[in-house]
Design an enzyme around this catalytic site. Sequence first.
Site, PDB file in Angstrom:
ATOM      1  N   HIS A 144       0.846  -1.203   0.000  1.00  0.00           N
ATOM      2  CA  HIS A 144       0.000   0.000   0.000  1.00  0.00           C
ATOM      3  C   HIS A 144       0.883   1.255   0.000  1.00  0.00           C
ATOM      4  O   HIS A 144       0.665   2.185  -0.776  1.00  0.00           O
ATOM      5  CB  HIS A 144      -0.911  -0.033   1.237  1.00  0.00           C
ATOM      6  CG  HIS A 144      -1.678   1.226   1.487  1.00  0.00           C
ATOM      7  ND1 HIS A 144      -3.005   1.373   1.132  1.00  0.00           N
ATOM      8  CD2 HIS A 144      -1.315   2.405   2.049  1.00  0.00           C
ATOM      9  CE1 HIS A 144      -3.411   2.579   1.472  1.00  0.00           C
ATOM     10  NE2 HIS A 144      -2.409   3.228   2.035  1.00  0.00           N
ATOM     11  N   GLU A 145       1.902   1.253   0.845  1.00  0.00           N
ATOM     12  CA  GLU A 145       2.809   2.410   0.908  1.00  0.00           C
ATOM     13  C   GLU A 145       3.590   2.559  -0.395  1.00  0.00           C
ATOM     14  O   GLU A 145       3.829   3.665  -0.876  1.00  0.00           O
ATOM     15  CB  GLU A 145       3.782   2.276   2.084  1.00  0.00           C
ATOM     16  CG  GLU A 145       3.118   2.240   3.457  1.00  0.00           C
ATOM     17  CD  GLU A 145       2.205   3.429   3.710  1.00  0.00           C
ATOM     18  OE1 GLU A 145       2.401   4.488   3.086  1.00  0.00           O
ATOM     19  OE2 GLU A 145       1.261   3.283   4.507  1.00  0.00           O
ATOM     20  N   HIS A 148       1.531   4.308  -2.810  1.00  0.00           N
ATOM     21  CA  HIS A 148       1.577   5.765  -2.633  1.00  0.00           C
ATOM     22  C   HIS A 148       2.819   6.345  -3.309  1.00  0.00           C
ATOM     23  O   HIS A 148       2.755   7.381  -3.963  1.00  0.00           O
ATOM     24  CB  HIS A 148       1.630   6.119  -1.145  1.00  0.00           C
ATOM     25  CG  HIS A 148       0.286   6.152  -0.478  1.00  0.00           C
ATOM     26  ND1 HIS A 148      -0.791   6.794  -1.022  1.00  0.00           N
ATOM     27  CD2 HIS A 148      -0.154   5.631   0.692  1.00  0.00           C
ATOM     28  CE1 HIS A 148      -1.833   6.660  -0.206  1.00  0.00           C
ATOM     29  NE2 HIS A 148      -1.477   5.946   0.831  1.00  0.00           N
ATOM     30  N   GLU A 230      -6.231   6.988  -1.217  1.00  0.00           N
ATOM     31  CA  GLU A 230      -6.136   5.822  -0.331  1.00  0.00           C
ATOM     32  C   GLU A 230      -6.715   4.592  -1.033  1.00  0.00           C
ATOM     33  O   GLU A 230      -6.135   3.508  -0.984  1.00  0.00           O
ATOM     34  CB  GLU A 230      -6.892   6.077   0.981  1.00  0.00           C
ATOM     35  CG  GLU A 230      -6.226   7.065   1.927  1.00  0.00           C
ATOM     36  CD  GLU A 230      -4.811   6.658   2.306  1.00  0.00           C
ATOM     37  OE1 GLU A 230      -4.535   5.461   2.476  1.00  0.00           O
ATOM     38  OE2 GLU A 230      -3.964   7.572   2.424  1.00  0.00           O
TER      39      GLU A 230
END
Lengths: 467, 188
Positions: A144-145, A148, A230
Amino acid sequence: MWEQIIANRRRSAVLIIGMAVILLLIGFSGGELIAPNAGVLGLLFALLIWGGMMLAYFTSAESILMSSANARELKREDSPQLFNIVDEMRLASGLGFMPRIYLIDDPAPNAFAVGRKPETSSITVTTGLMYRLNRDELQGVIAHEMGHLKNRDVQFMTLAAVMLGSIVILSEIVRRSLWYGGRGRSRSDSRGGKDGGQAQIIILIVGLLFAILGPIMAQLLYFACSRKREYLADASGAQFTRYPEGLATALEKISQAHVPLSFASKATAPMFIVNPLSAASSDGDEADSVFSSHPPTSERIRILRGMTGASFTDYEAAYRKAKGGSLIGAQTLQSAPTEPIRAPSNAGPIQTRQDAHDVARRASGYMRVKCSCGLEISVPEGYEQDSIRCIRCGSILPIPSAASTPPPPAVTSAVPPVIPLAPLQFHRTGTGWEAFRCACGSTVQLSPAFDASQIRCNACGRTIIVT
Amino acid sequence: MIGIGFIALVFVGLVVVVLAWVAGAYNGLVRLRNQLENAWAQIDVQLKRRHDLIPNLVETVKGYATHERETLEKVIQARNMAVSAKTVGDRAEAENVLTGALKSLFAVAEAYPDLKANSEFMRLQEELTSTENKVAFARQFYNDTVMTYNTHIEVFPTNFIATMFNFGRREFFEVKAEDERDAPAVKF
């Protein structure tokens, strides 16, 4: 992937320009409101505020977060598994650079990524995250990071936050100056011609509207964008790992931990994987509000669990089912390959609670002294005495330190060579992690993989011979 | 007179637009191809790393599991095959065999508690497992990129640019592990 980034960039540009237009409109109409024909001055003032905010943010925002969080950079030997997981996700995302990894000793599980460029990016996790999640779940969080970082979210959200801040400040200034200085001006206006008066009234109304609605609109834009990003990072996480369930359980565990993160504030909350302020609340979930930076965690989990494959197309389908509407651009979906979900790896947590704390302590320069009674004592860096009393059995333990080597044979030449600091010597007693104190007082660590005959003290640069 | 001048102007304008599009499409293809090369290089790095780790692993296991010569030899053989493979297809095949051989080696290691407790073995096992994952993830990214690239050179109108400048289709790095190849037999 590549199209995804380009589409993102295009959308971001539109948003930033939209916010810039709001800012400039407030500046112009504010200027006109305060003094007639001062609109251009107002514009300049708006730009000045924006420039100042930009400078302040870009020079300090990340370092403020990192230092308030007391994050310590990890080396590969500190936690090879964590490095392996990050490296795996770097390969899955196709990111050109390995981000640096930081650890925060905090029981609240959470993670965030910072870095405006891939080359300077870093991922930070807490010890609470390390021991609560198993390998698949941790992989989901890292993915997930990485999403980003890959989508350039940090860069973009920083820009948007600066813009939002400028708009809020500027409209505040306009409103206040109207409140205190408006009355005198309106009297002088009444002497002007009728046409001028009418135009003034229109400008007054429009200006007031912008000063009041501008910040609200900008906030709505900002938070909508933050929530969308997100979701997109979740989609990327599922796609990189090919295992949406890992991220889903991780989100569940993070939001249900109910441990407040000690250093989170309203300003830094949007950066985390799950909003740390709402994760600490009783129900552990974000309200579905237009003013929240993260979508409700339960919603995110529901979408991830509704996926029938691991590709963007599957996330889009699950998103459509849960929320309606579209998330990912049609152009990206067109070339997105279909991906089946892989099987779980069934690996446990990469570190126990104690190990995770040890890693964090080592990274912040603690020395471990082992007593004969079996207790290990962590001595913080900066502890002055050369011995410490065992808290269990009471015996006095010496703190290992490097001894000075016998002086080198006398140099016969007339001009002695300049040796800034004499080398020290340290005798190893085991093969595991070892720490000792250099003569300058700072801690030097030897990892189990350390194989060389000498090491350099990071603080004073002195050479220490290891035997 | 004005009519001809106008037509000439429109014509020149059209040519400029077409040239700009050709340049854009060409650059896009080149970028994708470079990404592809890089993705392949990443797989290569991980495969090399795996090849480098295996001799160490075999040495470590030898000391403990003396009765498992056959398994060890299989691993070494599979490694040497993989090192000497040339084409993408051959390589994928050889790496599959190696993955299978490693799996059986780790399965055998389960029977030797001393070996399992050896710190060097534990380190090598983590490194090899992770390298295995890294190969899988790098392959995943490579195949995604191949997919995008192949789509780009086949769809209209970029396919003209692709044939004009010799952008060929690329092979996928397919993996069919032994247990994946034989579909699981479900009996009721």
